[in-house]
Scaffold this motif. Structure first.
Motif, PDB file in Angstrom:
ATOM      1  N   SER A  26       0.949  -1.270   0.100  1.00  0.00           N
ATOM      2  CA  SER A  26      -0.136   0.104  -0.009  1.00  0.00           C
ATOM      3  C   SER A  26       0.743   1.286  -0.006  1.00  0.00           C
ATOM      4  CB  SER A  26      -1.127  -0.081   1.075  1.00  0.00           C
ATOM      5  OG  SER A  26      -1.854  -1.048   1.245  1.00  0.00           O
ATOM      6  N   ALA A  27       1.883   1.324   0.947  1.00  0.00           N
ATOM      7  CA  ALA A  27       3.030   2.276   0.943  1.00  0.00           C
ATOM      8  C   ALA A  27       3.604   2.761  -0.246  1.00  0.00           C
ATOM      9  CB  ALA A  27       3.775   2.129   2.066  1.00  0.00           C
ATOM     10  N   CYS A  28       3.879   1.299  -1.059  1.00  0.00           N
ATOM     11  CA  CYS A  28       4.464   1.617  -2.349  1.00  0.00           C
ATOM     12  C   CYS A  28       3.469   2.161  -3.364  1.00  0.00           C
ATOM     13  CB  CYS A  28       4.982   0.181  -2.761  1.00  0.00           C
ATOM     14  SG  CYS A  28       6.252  -0.207  -4.155  1.00  0.00           S
ATOM     15  N   ALA A 422      13.748  -3.237  -4.025  1.00  0.00           N
ATOM     16  CA  ALA A 422      14.597  -2.514  -5.087  1.00  0.00           C
ATOM     17  C   ALA A 422      13.752  -1.282  -5.477  1.00  0.00           C
ATOM     18  CB  ALA A 422      14.797  -3.752  -6.174  1.00  0.00           C
ATOM     19  N   LEU A 423      12.436  -1.397  -5.627  1.00  0.00           N
ATOM     20  CA  LEU A 423      11.599  -0.374  -6.247  1.00  0.00           C
ATOM     21  C   LEU A 423      11.967   1.065  -5.878  1.00  0.00           C
ATOM     22  CD1 LEU A 423       8.116  -2.151  -7.067  1.00  0.00           C
ATOM     23  CD2 LEU A 423      10.212  -1.702  -8.639  1.00  0.00           C
ATOM     24  N   PHE A 424      12.004   0.808  -4.332  1.00  0.00           N
ATOM     25  CA  PHE A 424      12.219   2.022  -3.561  1.00  0.00           C
ATOM     26  C   PHE A 424      13.563   2.663  -3.816  1.00  0.00           C
ATOM     27  CE2 PHE A 424       8.848   0.911  -0.654  1.00  0.00           C
ATOM     28  CZ  PHE A 424       7.829   1.678  -0.882  1.00  0.00           C
ATOM     29  N   LEU A 425      14.727   1.746  -3.930  1.00  0.00           N
ATOM     30  CA  LEU A 425      15.948   1.979  -3.983  1.00  0.00           C
ATOM     31  C   LEU A 425      16.228   2.753  -5.538  1.00  0.00           C
ATOM     32  CD1 LEU A 425      17.616  -0.724  -2.069  1.00  0.00           C
ATOM     33  CD2 LEU A 425      17.327   1.566  -1.283  1.00  0.00           C
ATOM     34  N   LEU A 426      15.228   2.172  -6.562  1.00  0.00           N
ATOM     35  CA  LEU A 426      15.744   2.537  -8.064  1.00  0.00           C
ATOM     36  C   LEU A 426      14.519   3.721  -8.125  1.00  0.00           C
ATOM     37  CD1 LEU A 426      16.091  -0.865  -9.478  1.00  0.00           C
ATOM     38  CD2 LEU A 426      17.894   1.079  -9.391  1.00  0.00           C
ATOM     39  N   SER A 427      14.168   4.262  -7.247  1.00  0.00           N
ATOM     40  CA  SER A 427      13.072   5.578  -7.650  1.00  0.00           C
ATOM     41  C   SER A 427      13.653   6.397  -8.466  1.00  0.00           C
ATOM     42  CB  SER A 427      12.585   6.082  -6.335  1.00  0.00           C
ATOM     43  OG  SER A 427      11.840   5.147  -5.544  1.00  0.00           O
ATOM     44  N   LYS A 428      14.917   7.072  -8.093  1.00  0.00           N
ATOM     45  CA  LYS A 428      15.510   8.226  -8.729  1.00  0.00           C
ATOM     46  C   LYS A 428      15.666   7.716 -10.341  1.00  0.00           C
ATOM     47  CE  LYS A 428      17.828  10.378  -4.924  1.00  0.00           C
ATOM     48  NZ  LYS A 428      19.445  10.800  -4.339  1.00  0.00           N
ATOM     49  N   VAL A 429      16.054   6.623 -10.528  1.00  0.00           N
ATOM     50  CA  VAL A 429      16.271   6.074 -12.033  1.00  0.00           C
ATOM     51  C   VAL A 429      15.024   6.105 -12.561  1.00  0.00           C
ATOM     52  CG1 VAL A 429      16.791   4.139 -13.499  1.00  0.00           C
ATOM     53  CG2 VAL A 429      18.155   4.484 -11.377  1.00  0.00           C
ATOM     54  N   LEU A 430      13.688   5.577 -11.841  1.00  0.00           N
ATOM     55  CA  LEU A 430      12.586   5.507 -12.466  1.00  0.00           C
ATOM     56  C   LEU A 430      11.908   6.720 -13.068  1.00  0.00           C
ATOM     57  CD1 LEU A 430       9.898   4.164 -13.228  1.00  0.00           C
ATOM     58  CD2 LEU A 430       9.165   4.518 -11.009  1.00  0.00           C
ATOM     59  N   ILE A 431      12.311   7.946 -12.079  1.00  0.00           N
ATOM     60  CA  ILE A 431      11.844   9.205 -12.077  1.00  0.00           C
ATOM     61  C   ILE A 431      12.743   9.925 -13.356  1.00  0.00           C
ATOM     62  CG2 ILE A 431      11.646  11.775 -11.103  1.00  0.00           C
ATOM     63  CD1 ILE A 431       9.781   9.299  -9.896  1.00  0.00           C
ATOM     64  N   ALA A 432      13.721   9.590 -13.472  1.00  0.00           N
ATOM     65  CA  ALA A 432      14.631  10.255 -14.683  1.00  0.00           C
ATOM     66  C   ALA A 432      13.972   9.653 -15.892  1.00  0.00           C
ATOM     67  CB  ALA A 432      15.910   9.824 -14.593  1.00  0.00           C
ATOM     68  N   ILE A 433      13.691   8.426 -15.767  1.00  0.00           N
ATOM     69  CA  ILE A 433      13.405   7.704 -17.187  1.00  0.00           C
ATOM     70  C   ILE A 433      11.844   8.173 -17.771  1.00  0.00           C
ATOM     71  CG2 ILE A 433      12.923   5.617 -18.256  1.00  0.00           C
ATOM     72  CD1 ILE A 433      15.804   5.939 -18.245  1.00  0.00           C
TER      73      ILE A 433
END
Length: 467
Positions: A26-28, A422-433
């Motif tokens: 839910s938080a994700c 992994a999703l939380f840790l890769l948030s910055k990459v996702l936002i950039a893409i």
């Protein structure tokens, strides 16, 4: 010793599925909804628009539509018929509202994991795309521990146990409705599954491309017919769902907690957003337009279709029924029988068969995609998976699966923990893409992702995969 293991597994599952994963997923969903600025609402129409060009494929990968059908095949299973009935029985009509809410939030999570799955894809020895959570854990986070742990959990759960559970559901349905021996049905299921999976991912994708639209449209048409017959009652049912969800239903205040718990759980179990299963198929697709985010949008639609469309069909069907003492799948069957007559029971039985069988073949595709990080990505490893997978269908068709299901629930729970981390840790990459994609949209261009050499090194992408 066996009882001790069972106690420990039960305790772990109680924590995982009773609270930890419900809060975490839910938080994700909330986190990515906020970070992506409500992308699933702002670009809702764009999500549908991308389906127009989703049929294109190449020698490197399956089409986006085939990937969509494969993930929908896995998501839409017996839970869409039986699980919704259980949620309403335990949580009341209000559970449907919370099921909707968690699905809308989960669309953002589905976008995130499938976009990352596409971004970190690579090519196998045959030149075909492959990827998924294990790949973005190993490449994006440089974590072999997360990649191997995730692959091991997925291999056990999706490679063996969950498909045996689906086989068990099919054999039970046919035994109860027509008296067919479970072993007989199990053998037929195994032979049919073998014909599909021995053709590899492309064969599974082609099967899903044909079966999923058929099963989805058939179910929606039958339920739509029922809803048309009862059109005048639908506004009251919708208000019943809302009032029950927030405690305004007469004598229903005490059910709000149960509605939230069972609605959220059903939504999470059904749409699989955040569990890390769907990105395995999403990464194998040739995206249109050629940008990782486009596959995120397509897979976002899978969550919408699974929960907002299919689960809602079942929910309205049940809430239209007169009071009945039936539970589980029998509740869904009786609800349809009341509306259309005796053939409604047969229709639900065959719907279970088709929903469950498509889940079986999609589950195999997920397990096969993760053999690399278990050191089994070779001829004998693939053969071992095929033989074990088919053997478990025979076993599941006639066995009591309580303890095995408990172990599978634990492995899936741990798999989800790995993926969400992994999703939380890769948030910055996702936002950039995502920013890259939406900037091109604003300029009126068809988004294309061309990774610079600096981006390849910074994100640790497969060399030249996005050039």
């Amino acid at each position: 010793m066996g009882s001790l293991i069972e106690t420990w597994v039960g305790t772990i599952n109680g924590y995982l599925w009773g609270s930890v994963l419900v809060y975490l997923l839910s938080a994700c969903g909330i986190w990515f909804t906020l970070r992506l600025k409500g992308l699933q609402f702002r670009h809702f129409g764009h999500m549908f628009g991308l389906l127009k060009g989703s049929r294109a494929s190449s020698s490197e990968g399956i089409s986006s539509f085939q990937a969509l059908c494969t993930t929908v095949a896995a998501r839409v299973g017996t839970g869409n018929l039986m699980g919704v009935a259980v949620a309403i029985t335990l949580g009341g009509a209000g559970a449907v509202f919370w099921m909707w809410l968690i699905a809308l939030l989960g669309m953002a999570t589905a976008y995130a994991e499938s976009t990352l799955g596409q971004l970190y894809k690579e090519k196998d020895e045959f030149g075909n795309f492959r990827g998924g959570p294990a790949y973005y854990m190993r490449k994006g986070l440089n974590s072999k521990f997360l990649a191997v742990g995730f692959s091991l959990c997925l291999f056990f759960g999706y490679g063996f146990v969950f498909s045996s559970v689906q086989a068990n559901s099919i054999t039970d349905a046919f035994n109860g409705s027509y008296g067919i021996e479970p072993l007989t049905t199990g053998i037929v299921i195994t032979i049919l599954a073998g014909l599909v999976i021995f053709g590899g991912l492309r064969n599974i994708a082609r099967f899903a491309e044909l079966a999923v639209p058929f099963m989805g449209v058939a179910y929606i048409l039958v339920v739509s017919y029922v809803l048309l017959l009862n059109a005048s009652a639908l506004p009251d049912i919708f208000m019943q769902i809302v009032r029950s969800a927030i405690g305004l239903q007469e004598a229903g205040g005490g059910l709000v907690g149960a509605a939230i718990v069972h609605g959220v759980k059903r939504g999470l179990y059904s749409n699989e957003a955040g569990m890390g299963s769907a990105p395995n198929a999403a990464a194998a697709a040739v995206p249109f337009p050629n940008h990782p985010a486009s596959q995120g949008y397509v897979q976002m639609f899978a969550v919408f279709f699974d929960t907002i469309v299919i689960c809602s069909c079942t929910a309205f069907l049940i809430l239209l029924a007169d009071d009945t003492s039936a539970q589980g799948i029998q509740l869904t069957q009786q609800a349809l029988v009341q509306q259309v007559g005796a053939w409604g029971s047969d229709f639900v039985t065959f719907a279970i068969m088709l929903f469950a069988f498509t889940s079986i073949v999609a589950n195999y595709a997920y397990a096969d995609n993760n053999l690399k990080y278990l050191g089994l990505d070779h001829k004998w490893g693939h053969l071992l998976l095929k033989v074990g997978f088919l053997a478990m269908l025979i076993f599941g068709s006639q066995a009591s699966l309580g303890q095995v299901i408990a172990l599978a629930d634990m492995s899936t729970g741990l798999m989800t923990l790995f993926n969400v981390t992994a999703l939380f840790l890769l948030s910055k990459v996702l936002i950039a893409i995502s920013k890259n994609y939406h900037e091109q949209l604003k300029q009126g261009r068809l988004p294309q992702y061309q990774a610079s050499e600096q981006e390849e090194q910074s994100f640790n992408l497969t060399k030249n995969i996005w050039r």
